[in-house]
Enzyme design. Structure first.
Site, mmCIF file in Angstrom:
data_model
loop_
_atom_site.group_PDB
_atom_site.id
_atom_site.type_symbol
_atom_site.label_atom_id
_atom_site.label_comp_id
_atom_site.label_asym_id
_atom_site.label_seq_id
_atom_site.Cartn_x
_atom_site.Cartn_y
_atom_site.Cartn_z
ATOM 1 N N GLU A 151 0.715 -1.320 -0.036
ATOM 2 C CA GLU A 151 -0.117 -0.133 -0.133
ATOM 3 C C GLU A 151 0.738 1.170 0.083
ATOM 4 O O GLU A 151 0.708 2.272 0.846
ATOM 5 C CB GLU A 151 -0.955 -0.152 1.068
ATOM 6 N N ASN A 176 2.302 -4.535 -3.519
ATOM 7 C CA ASN A 176 0.791 -4.739 -3.370
ATOM 8 C C ASN A 176 0.153 -3.699 -2.947
ATOM 9 O O ASN A 176 0.431 -2.861 -2.150
ATOM 10 C CB ASN A 176 0.928 -5.869 -2.267
ATOM 11 N N HIS A 194 -10.168 -6.029 -2.796
ATOM 12 C CA HIS A 194 -11.268 -5.725 -2.021
ATOM 13 C C HIS A 194 -12.319 -5.014 -2.532
ATOM 14 O O HIS A 194 -12.364 -3.811 -2.629
ATOM 15 C CB HIS A 194 -10.480 -5.103 -0.858
ATOM 16 N N ASP A 226 -11.721 -10.238 -1.995
ATOM 17 C CA ASP A 226 -13.104 -10.409 -1.502
ATOM 18 C C ASP A 226 -14.089 -9.363 -2.061
ATOM 19 O O ASP A 226 -13.727 -8.322 -2.748
ATOM 20 C CB ASP A 226 -12.977 -10.255 -0.095
#
Ligand code: XIL
Length: 448
Positions: free
Chosen positions: A159, A200, A236, A266
């Site tokens: 991030e 990531n 996400h 997800d």
């Protein structure tokens, strides 16, 4: 032996206890191979984030059976492994790596350099540039070195960007400048030359300002000869909001000469879940997994928890949830079958194996007691879910040995924690009380 997916022939036991008519209804979801077999056949990863302490019982069985890669959800974060400076706790991380090795699974290390879930001694300290640089190097040497040769990949930097594509202002950026990223990658390469090194981030699944900043960073790192092997797209996502440019975005990174992994998939929804939302969610899972399957350099997809009982979503996004492919009782949801389909499986073609029979065991003027038996022959189940639709206003009020919910006319029941396993040649029975009036016909029961 791995058990097979939910199987199929669904039969109905009509009427009251005395009734004997046995009908055979349309097949339901059937015996697809486990997701990991489908993924292996395509040379892809299908992984899940896991909690080390839960890797027993049904959770462990499903994690071991369905996935060919594990990511520790928290266990390898700095705050987990070095809560006190110089005192390491590797217990949960070691446990996950050992489980993965025992089950022939890859491990994805997560994560080395992040602004979140760091130990207090690190975030509360005051550091000169040289001190912080040394602390970072030491952390990477120690953690990457510990698992050297055993991990397939590391999310080295997590991030690093803001939504507008500028660098996130963190301890790392503010003290070391943007080259903390190159430093971490270089150090990780030296500590384990065999692990693929990733950057990531989230909200970088489609083409946008943030993913373009990531693209530009990877391009410049490659040009400078800094070791970077891949980008992780966390993914996400929200039901109905999968970006339309996922495949195009994956392809542009692939064209740069790096791998791409979907690392934390997800797809959350406002609770309660409904059949319609779960169907949309399945379509969304299918489109993300298909986008990865379509690009050679997309190595695969990891879900951020495989069961709704082990998902970060309800804690972090109040009122939202149901984001993973299995429900809280380990029954596969439509999203599970969609992933199987996107990996080349049938997503539930008819096959022989397990059947569900519905019977009424007692009936009085306004109520009745019913029973459903799930039996397997030539197949087995590690979890199960059945559903049926009442045609005459019946309502289930209470169930035992299963978790049942009724939405409109549709009743859905999943296994309890203790009776998900139906062995080959065995059966599991659950019961329920319900109300009726007028007539009490026998519904068609679907297994799977
Ligand atoms: C989450 C974990 O799942 C939670 O258990 C924890 O409380 C917070 O972090 N992006 C990441 C993951 O890279 O490490 C985060 O994991 C979810 C968002």
């Amino acid at each position: 032996m791995r058990s097979r997916r939910p199987g199929l022939l669904v039969s109905l036991l009509a009427g009251a206890a005395t009734v004997g008519a046995l009908l055979t209804a349309a097949p339901a979801h059937a015996a697809d191979p486990p997701l990991r077999d489908l993924a292996d056949a395509r040379g892809k990863v299908v992984g899940t984030a896991v909690t080390g302490s839960k890797l027993t019982g049904t959770y462990g069985e499903v994690a071991g059976r369905e996935f060919n890669s594990l990511t520790p959800g928290n266990a390898m974060k700095w705050g987990s492994v070095e809560p006190v400076r110089g005192r390491h706790d590797w217990a949960e991380a070691d446990r996950i790596v050992a489980f993965a090795e025992a089950h022939g699974q890859q491990v994805r290390g997560h994560t080395l350099v992040w602004h979140s879930q760091n130990p207090g001694w690190l975030t509360d300290g005051t550091w000169t540039r040289d001190e912080l640089s040394a602390v970072l190097n030491d952390h990477i040497d120690t953690e990457v070195g510990r698992y050297k040769g055993r991990l397939a990949a590391w999310d080295v930097v997590n991030e690093p960007f803001e939504e507008d594509g500028t660098y996130r202002r963190t301890l790392w950026y503010d003290t070391l400048g943007p080259d903390y990223i190159a430093q971490a990658l270089t150090r990780a390469r030296a500590a384990d030359p065999g692990a693929d090194l990733y950057i990531n981030d989230y909200n970088v699944e489609g083409v946008n300002a943030k993913s373009t900043a990531l693209y530009d960073l990877v391009k410049s790192l490659k040009e400078r000869g800094v070791p970077v092997d891949g980008v992780g797209l966390q993914a996400h996502l929200i039901v109905g909001q999968v970006p339309s440019t996922v495949r195009q975005n994956i392809q542009r990174f692939a064209d740069l000469g790096v791998d791409v992994a979907i690392t934390e998939l997800d797809i959350r929804m406002q609770l309660p879940a409904t059949e319609a939302k779960l169907a949309q969610q399945a379509a969304d899972y299918r489109s993300v997994v298909s986008a990865c399957a379509a690009v050679d350099r997309c190595t695969g997809v990891t879900v951020w928890g495989f069961t709704d009982s082990d998902s970060w979503i309800p804690d972090t996004f109040p009122g939202e949830g149901a984001a993973t492919p299995y429900d809280e009782n380990y029954a596969p949801k439509p999203a599970y079958h969609a992933i199987a389909q996107a990996l080349g499986g049938g997503g539930g073609q008819p096959a022989d194996g397990c059947t569900a029979t519905y019977g009424v065991t007692g009936q009085w003027n306004t109520g009745f007691t019913g029973q459903v038996r799930i039996s397997c022959a030539g197949a087995s189940l590690a979890s199960w879910k059945v559903s049926w639709t009442y045609g005459e206003g019946q309502r289930v009020s209470q169930a035992w040995n299963a978790t049942c919910a009724q939405s409109g006319a549709v009743v859905t029941c999943g296994n309890a924690a203790w009776n998900g396993t139906v062995p080959d040649g065995g059966s599991v029975t659950f019961g329920f009380n319900a109300s009726w009036s007028g007539s009490n016909g026998v519904p068609v029961v679907t297994l799977g």
